[in-house]
Write a protein that holds these residues in place. Structure first.
Motif, PDB file in Angstrom:
ATOM      1  N   ARG A   1      -1.645  -6.988   2.845  1.00  0.00           N
ATOM      2  CA  ARG A   1      -0.318  -6.317   2.399  1.00  0.00           C
ATOM      3  C   ARG A   1      -0.310  -4.907   1.703  1.00  0.00           C
ATOM      4  O   ARG A   1       0.199  -3.952   2.414  1.00  0.00           O
ATOM      5  CB  ARG A   1       0.914  -7.270   1.477  1.00  0.00           C
ATOM      6  CG  ARG A   1       1.872  -6.805   1.610  1.00  0.00           C
ATOM      7  CD  ARG A   1       3.106  -7.623   0.686  1.00  0.00           C
ATOM      8  NE  ARG A   1       2.482  -7.991  -0.553  1.00  0.00           N
ATOM      9  CZ  ARG A   1       3.011  -6.995  -1.531  1.00  0.00           C
ATOM     10  NH1 ARG A   1       3.554  -5.938  -1.425  1.00  0.00           N
ATOM     11  NH2 ARG A   1       2.688  -7.355  -2.676  1.00  0.00           N
ATOM     12  N   LEU A   2      -1.281  -4.722   0.791  1.00  0.00           N
ATOM     13  CA  LEU A   2      -1.088  -3.658   0.103  1.00  0.00           C
ATOM     14  C   LEU A   2      -2.117  -2.723   1.171  1.00  0.00           C
ATOM     15  O   LEU A   2      -1.702  -1.477   1.267  1.00  0.00           O
ATOM     16  CB  LEU A   2      -1.927  -3.838  -1.028  1.00  0.00           C
ATOM     17  CG  LEU A   2      -1.305  -4.403  -2.237  1.00  0.00           C
ATOM     18  CD1 LEU A   2      -2.010  -4.554  -3.412  1.00  0.00           C
ATOM     19  CD2 LEU A   2       0.015  -3.573  -2.722  1.00  0.00           C
ATOM     20  N   ALA A   3      -3.219  -3.005   1.932  1.00  0.00           N
ATOM     21  CA  ALA A   3      -4.052  -1.919   2.474  1.00  0.00           C
ATOM     22  C   ALA A   3      -3.170  -1.821   4.100  1.00  0.00           C
ATOM     23  O   ALA A   3      -3.307  -0.591   4.179  1.00  0.00           O
ATOM     24  CB  ALA A   3      -5.117  -2.547   2.953  1.00  0.00           C
ATOM     25  N   GLY A   4      -2.198  -2.594   4.315  1.00  0.00           N
ATOM     26  CA  GLY A   4      -1.527  -2.396   5.542  1.00  0.00           C
ATOM     27  C   GLY A   4      -0.158  -1.689   5.470  1.00  0.00           C
ATOM     28  O   GLY A   4       0.225  -1.434   6.632  1.00  0.00           O
ATOM     29  N   SER A   5       0.167  -1.444   4.278  1.00  0.00           N
ATOM     30  CA  SER A   5       1.488  -0.753   4.117  1.00  0.00           C
ATOM     31  C   SER A   5       1.401   0.425   3.088  1.00  0.00           C
ATOM     32  O   SER A   5       1.203  -0.003   1.909  1.00  0.00           O
ATOM     33  CB  SER A   5       2.428  -1.943   3.530  1.00  0.00           C
ATOM     34  OG  SER A   5       3.667  -1.264   3.298  1.00  0.00           O
ATOM     35  N   LEU A  15     -10.631   7.168  -5.013  1.00  0.00           N
ATOM     36  CA  LEU A  15     -10.707   7.554  -3.632  1.00  0.00           C
ATOM     37  C   LEU A  15     -10.361   6.133  -2.983  1.00  0.00           C
ATOM     38  O   LEU A  15     -10.179   6.050  -1.545  1.00  0.00           O
ATOM     39  CB  LEU A  15     -12.244   7.982  -3.236  1.00  0.00           C
ATOM     40  CG  LEU A  15     -12.605   9.188  -3.678  1.00  0.00           C
ATOM     41  CD1 LEU A  15     -13.952   9.473  -3.391  1.00  0.00           C
ATOM     42  CD2 LEU A  15     -11.895  10.502  -3.087  1.00  0.00           C
ATOM     43  N   CYS A  16     -10.262   5.048  -3.468  1.00  0.00           N
ATOM     44  CA  CYS A  16     -10.072   3.701  -2.983  1.00  0.00           C
ATOM     45  C   CYS A  16      -8.470   3.610  -2.947  1.00  0.00           C
ATOM     46  O   CYS A  16      -7.813   3.992  -3.712  1.00  0.00           O
ATOM     47  CB  CYS A  16     -10.590   2.715  -3.953  1.00  0.00           C
ATOM     48  SG  CYS A  16     -12.341   2.686  -4.481  1.00  0.00           S
ATOM     49  N   ASP A  17      -7.943   2.675  -2.118  1.00  0.00           N
ATOM     50  CA  ASP A  17      -6.693   2.336  -1.781  1.00  0.00           C
ATOM     51  C   ASP A  17      -6.578   0.988  -2.645  1.00  0.00           C
ATOM     52  O   ASP A  17      -5.403   1.187  -3.504  1.00  0.00           O
ATOM     53  CB  ASP A  17      -6.331   1.979  -0.273  1.00  0.00           C
ATOM     54  CG  ASP A  17      -6.409   3.178   0.456  1.00  0.00           C
ATOM     55  OD1 ASP A  17      -6.084   4.139   0.169  1.00  0.00           O
ATOM     56  OD2 ASP A  17      -6.811   3.171   1.690  1.00  0.00           O
ATOM     57  N   VAL A  18      -7.218   0.036  -2.419  1.00  0.00           N
ATOM     58  CA  VAL A  18      -7.297  -1.200  -3.181  1.00  0.00           C
ATOM     59  C   VAL A  18      -8.547  -1.623  -3.570  1.00  0.00           C
ATOM     60  O   VAL A  18      -9.504  -1.616  -2.807  1.00  0.00           O
ATOM     61  CB  VAL A  18      -6.583  -2.259  -2.469  1.00  0.00           C
ATOM     62  CG1 VAL A  18      -6.644  -3.616  -3.073  1.00  0.00           C
ATOM     63  CG2 VAL A  18      -5.281  -2.213  -1.728  1.00  0.00           C
ATOM     64  N   ALA A  19      -8.755  -2.071  -5.044  1.00  0.00           N
ATOM     65  CA  ALA A  19     -10.078  -2.635  -5.150  1.00  0.00           C
ATOM     66  C   ALA A  19     -10.196  -4.099  -5.259  1.00  0.00           C
ATOM     67  O   ALA A  19      -8.983  -4.695  -5.704  1.00  0.00           O
ATOM     68  CB  ALA A  19     -10.344  -2.146  -6.970  1.00  0.00           C
ATOM     69  N   LEU A  20     -11.075  -4.697  -4.856  1.00  0.00           N
ATOM     70  CA  LEU A  20     -11.184  -6.194  -4.625  1.00  0.00           C
ATOM     71  C   LEU A  20     -12.147  -6.852  -5.829  1.00  0.00           C
ATOM     72  O   LEU A  20     -13.362  -6.496  -5.813  1.00  0.00           O
ATOM     73  CB  LEU A  20     -11.771  -6.480  -3.308  1.00  0.00           C
ATOM     74  CG  LEU A  20     -11.023  -5.871  -2.274  1.00  0.00           C
ATOM     75  CD1 LEU A  20     -11.803  -6.301  -0.946  1.00  0.00           C
ATOM     76  CD2 LEU A  20      -9.804  -6.040  -2.147  1.00  0.00           C
TER      77      LEU A  20
END
Length: 103
Positions: free
Chosen positions: A70-74, A5-10
């Motif tokens: 960049r990853l979350a915004g594109s 369900l996540c877009d990017v993991a930190l």
């Protein structure tokens, strides 16, 4: 299942994600990491190197923020990275369950 369900993991710098990071990568979710100074702080980077994805390993907090943004915004950048990650997971020894079970 939740990881998908996540877009990017930190990944946290001083104490990386370990099994959670592996599950997240297996779900084709990019994990962005800053390697720490101790072995426990370098697990995320080790997994990303095993997947040949060094572009998700950054050197400092500034690079970390820029890459995550960049990853979350594109959607295009995120989709490209997820696709690349999925292709890597398919052949990666890290996720070869049969080999691990037989070992």
């Amino acid at each position: 299942r939740r990881a998908a369900l996540c877009d990017v993991a930190l990944d946290t710098p001083q104490y990386n994600s370990g099994a959670t990071g592996a599950d997240t990568l297996f779900a084709s979710v990019p994990v962005v990491t800053v390697p720490g100074s101790k072995p426990v702080g370098r697990m995320g980077a080790a997994m990303l190197r095993a997947l040949r994805l060094p572009e998700l390993i950054v050197r400092d907090a500034g690079e970390y923020r820029r890459l995550v943004r960049r990853l979350a915004g594109s959607k295009e950048a995120l989709d490209r990275m997820r696709s690349k990650l999925l292709r890597r997971v398919v052949w990666a020894p890290l996720f070869d369950v049969r080999a691990w079970v037989n070992d």
